[in-house]
Write a protein that holds these residues in place. Structure first.
Motif, PDB file in Angstrom:
ATOM      1  N   ASP A   1      67.093  17.045  74.586  1.00  0.00           N
ATOM      2  CA  ASP A   1      66.487  16.359  74.049  1.00  0.00           C
ATOM      3  C   ASP A   1      66.518  16.239  72.290  1.00  0.00           C
ATOM      4  OD1 ASP A   1      65.719  17.140  76.222  1.00  0.00           O
ATOM      5  OD2 ASP A   1      64.467  18.868  75.565  1.00  0.00           O
ATOM      6  N   SER A   2      67.150  16.415  71.180  1.00  0.00           N
ATOM      7  CA  SER A   2      67.458  16.133  70.113  1.00  0.00           C
ATOM      8  C   SER A   2      68.642  15.127  70.010  1.00  0.00           C
ATOM      9  CB  SER A   2      68.218  17.160  68.938  1.00  0.00           C
ATOM     10  OG  SER A   2      67.563  18.123  68.953  1.00  0.00           O
TER      11      SER A   2
ATOM     12  N   ALA B   1      66.782   7.574  70.531  1.00  0.00           N
ATOM     13  CA  ALA B   1      65.454   6.549  70.800  1.00  0.00           C
ATOM     14  C   ALA B   1      64.822   6.230  69.197  1.00  0.00           C
ATOM     15  CB  ALA B   1      63.825   7.304  71.500  1.00  0.00           C
ATOM     16  N   VAL B   2      64.776   6.758  68.204  1.00  0.00           N
ATOM     17  CA  VAL B   2      64.052   6.328  67.236  1.00  0.00           C
ATOM     18  C   VAL B   2      65.124   5.485  66.539  1.00  0.00           C
ATOM     19  CG1 VAL B   2      64.464   7.168  64.388  1.00  0.00           C
ATOM     20  CG2 VAL B   2      63.414   8.746  66.863  1.00  0.00           C
TER      21      VAL B   2
END
Length: 87
Positions: A77-78, A84-85
């Motif tokens: 998830d990280s 995504a960022v």
């Protein structure tokens, strides 16, 4: 109910065993890769008649699977969030 002084309770072998950290764990737990997370499991779950508390938890394999699953999900998830960022 015990009538001992508080200091006597702190000197009880069961209390002392839980305060000595890594030294309270058996060899298998001390060498385990998830030991820092589970801490050897719940103290009472490590008891074996004739062997005391320096044993793996009866839930050792389940704890290890769960801890590794959570770690893998957090890492994934990280990584997804970082991608995504940066897009």
């Amino acid at each position: 109910m015990s009538r001992d002084e508080f200091d006597a309770a702190l000197a009880h072998p069961g209390v002392l065993a839980r305060q000595i950290g890594l030294a309270a764990l058996g060899e298998r737990c001390a060498a385990c890769p998830v030991r820092r997370v589970c801490g050897g499991g719940h103290y009472a779950h490590r008891y074996r008649p004739g062997a005391g508390f320096r044993n793996p938890s009866v839930y050792c394999s389940d704890l290890q699977l769960f801890i590794e699953h959570v770690r893998d999900r957090v890492v994934a998830d990280s990584r997804d969030l970082a991608l995504a960022v940066t897009r």
